[in-house]
Design a protein around this motif. Structure first.
Motif, PDB file in Angstrom:
ATOM      1  N   UNK A   1      28.415   9.459 -16.144  1.00 23.49           N
ATOM      2  CA  UNK A   1      27.114   9.981 -15.720  1.00 23.49           C
ATOM      3  C   UNK A   1      26.842  11.377 -16.257  1.00 23.49           C
ATOM      4  N   UNK A   2      27.886  12.132 -16.630  1.00 24.20           N
ATOM      5  CA  UNK A   2      27.687  13.479 -17.165  1.00 24.20           C
ATOM      6  C   UNK A   2      27.316  13.477 -18.642  1.00 24.20           C
ATOM      7  N   UNK A   3      27.459  12.348 -19.319  1.00 27.43           N
ATOM      8  CA  UNK A   3      27.247  12.308 -20.766  1.00 27.43           C
ATOM      9  C   UNK A   3      25.821  12.735 -21.105  1.00 27.43           C
ATOM     10  N   UNK A   4      25.709  13.692 -22.018  1.00 28.89           N
ATOM     11  CA  UNK A   4      24.401  14.148 -22.458  1.00 28.89           C
ATOM     12  C   UNK A   4      23.756  15.192 -21.571  1.00 28.89           C
ATOM     13  N   UNK A   5      24.427  15.601 -20.469  1.00 24.95           N
ATOM     14  CA  UNK A   5      23.865  16.605 -19.574  1.00 24.95           C
ATOM     15  C   UNK A   5      24.269  17.988 -20.093  1.00 24.95           C
TER      16      UNK A   5
ATOM     17  N   UNK B   1      20.057  20.238 -14.554  1.00 27.13           N
ATOM     18  CA  UNK B   1      20.492  21.118 -15.636  1.00 27.13           C
ATOM     19  C   UNK B   1      19.353  22.018 -16.097  1.00 27.13           C
ATOM     20  N   UNK B   2      18.169  21.448 -16.276  1.00 31.77           N
ATOM     21  CA  UNK B   2      17.030  22.243 -16.738  1.00 31.77           C
ATOM     22  C   UNK B   2      16.616  23.277 -15.698  1.00 31.77           C
ATOM     23  N   UNK B   3      16.513  22.842 -14.438  1.00 28.92           N
ATOM     24  CA  UNK B   3      16.057  23.746 -13.382  1.00 28.92           C
ATOM     25  C   UNK B   3      17.043  24.877 -13.133  1.00 28.92           C
TER      26      UNK B   3
ATOM     27  N   UNK C   1      17.085  27.328 -16.094  1.00 27.46           N
ATOM     28  CA  UNK C   1      15.905  28.193 -16.032  1.00 27.46           C
ATOM     29  C   UNK C   1      16.078  29.265 -14.967  1.00 27.46           C
ATOM     30  N   UNK C   2      16.657  28.890 -13.818  1.00 24.21           N
ATOM     31  CA  UNK C   2      16.843  29.851 -12.728  1.00 24.21           C
ATOM     32  C   UNK C   2      17.822  30.948 -13.124  1.00 24.21           C
ATOM     33  N   UNK C   3      18.908  30.591 -13.814  1.00 25.01           N
ATOM     34  CA  UNK C   3      19.852  31.616 -14.279  1.00 25.01           C
ATOM     35  C   UNK C   3      19.198  32.509 -15.329  1.00 25.01           C
ATOM     36  N   UNK C   4      18.428  31.921 -16.231  1.00 26.68           N
ATOM     37  CA  UNK C   4      17.768  32.710 -17.267  1.00 26.68           C
ATOM     38  C   UNK C   4      16.760  33.681 -16.662  1.00 26.68           C
ATOM     39  N   UNK C   5      16.089  33.271 -15.580  1.00 24.98           N
ATOM     40  CA  UNK C   5      15.086  34.119 -14.927  1.00 24.98           C
ATOM     41  C   UNK C   5      15.709  35.047 -13.890  1.00 24.98           C
TER      42      UNK C   5
END
Length: 343
Positions: free
Chosen positions: A141-145, A174-176, A179-183
């Protein structure tokens, strides 16, 4: 020239050292100006940056002794060996490594990373990492994440830093979370033990961080070309005027940020193998056996104690806190010994 020495400047591949390719070169008459340039030139298919990385990993020998300085001048007749390790598999393999999981749902995992565990495979640490453990725990399930080499990873802690991490299990998470770490929209606090009595007892360390030009493994506060970095701190306890237990909060997230800022301020972390280069003068104020415990601590005394974020699917705030591991608590107890001053 001995019978088994290669022709000067010529490559003699050899597989006697096990997997990978073994290059052996004799330095020709006249010598060579720099070790990294010599190897890159005679091999022909390897960049100087790759040569430097292999030197740092201990894969280059000069007359049988590890060669780690790329700029070292080579003498004529010297024998240089470069053992190029085999390529690592594109996708790390799962390994059954115990994970101290605090929370898990369909989207993410929150865990308390032990000191000594590397976050993801890298040269010198291709196995036994958090990613290897996650693949075994989560399966395909982690593949590609987030990429093959570091699936699920949205942030990391240094190998010998303990504490809270969040890992993504779905593309949404992963996206959310990325983004939160980047912001900088993440609630993070660290506990650290630093040398000296830090004054004032609360404030900020503000200085751009970049690679140390004298030692590429170290980061440092630089005058130009660095990335903005801001660390806010609060002293929780001072012991014997020799050490400070502090809480640090990151306004930015640079490599080694807390370790660099404290070292630059004259208060390196206890046990830091990179930024603590000599016995601090403050150590003289510690009685034995506290002094020995502080000087012998085998890793940086740093723990990610608090982690808060908004759940990427539900929108609900999540907050986690953990106490430092036993070695950190034992060290703190040995130092304070009931004599410290709360701030």
């Amino acid at each position: 020239m001995t019978d088994d020495a290669p022709e000067p400047g010529r490559d003699a591949p050899d597989h006697s050292q096990g997997p990978g390719v073994h290059h052996r070169h004799a330095v020709p008459e006249g010598g060579a100006s720099r070790a990294d340039r010599f190897l890159a030139d005679v091999i022909g298919t390897m960049s100087r940056s790759r040569v430097k990385a292999l030197m740092e990993a201990g894969c280059v020998l000069l007359d049988g002794t590890p060669l780690r300085e790329p700029a070292q001048t080579l003498r004529a007749g010297s024998i240089v060996d470069l053992i190029e390790p085999p390529s690592a598999p594109a996708r790390p393999a799962g390994e059954e490594i115990p994970l101290p999981i605090l929370y898990e749902d369909r989207d993410l995992i929150v865990l308390d990373k032990p000191a000594g565990l590397v976050a993801h495979p890298a040269p010198g640490n291709e196995t036994g990492t958090l990613v290897n453990a996650l693949i075994a725990h989560c399966g395909d399930s982690l593949e590609g994440i987030g990429g093959e080499r570091r699936p699920g990873i949205v942030h990391r802690l240094d190998k010998d830093t303990s504490g809270l991490m969040v890992v993504a299990k779905t593309p949404l998470a992963h996206q959310a979370l990325s983004d939160a770490f980047a912001a900088r929209d993440i609630d993070r606090a660290y506990l650290a033990l630093a040398w000296g009595a830090i004054t004032p007892t609360s404030g900020e360390f503000d200085g751009p961080i970049g690679r140390d030009p004298r030692d590429r493994k170290r980061m440092t506060v630089v005058k130009s070309g660095g990335k903005t970095a801001l660390t806010r701190y609060r002293v929780l306890r001072i012991s014997h005027a020799a050490t400070s237990l502090i809480e640090c909060r990151l306004a930015t997230g640079r490599t080694h940020q807390i370790r660099v800022h404290l070292s630059q301020a004259g208060h390196p972390l206890l046990g830091d193998p990179v930024y603590l280069r000599r016995i601090p003068a403050a150590a003289r104020a510690l009685p034995e056996p506290a002094r020995a415990a502080a000087l012998d601590f085998p890793r940086q005394a740093l723990h990610a104690a608090r982690l808060g974020f908004v759940h990427p699917r539900t929108g609900k705030p999540l907050l986690f806190e953990t106490a430092p591991p036993a070695d950190f608590r034992t060290l703190e107890s040995a130092i304070s010994d009931g004599i410290g001053t709360d701030c």
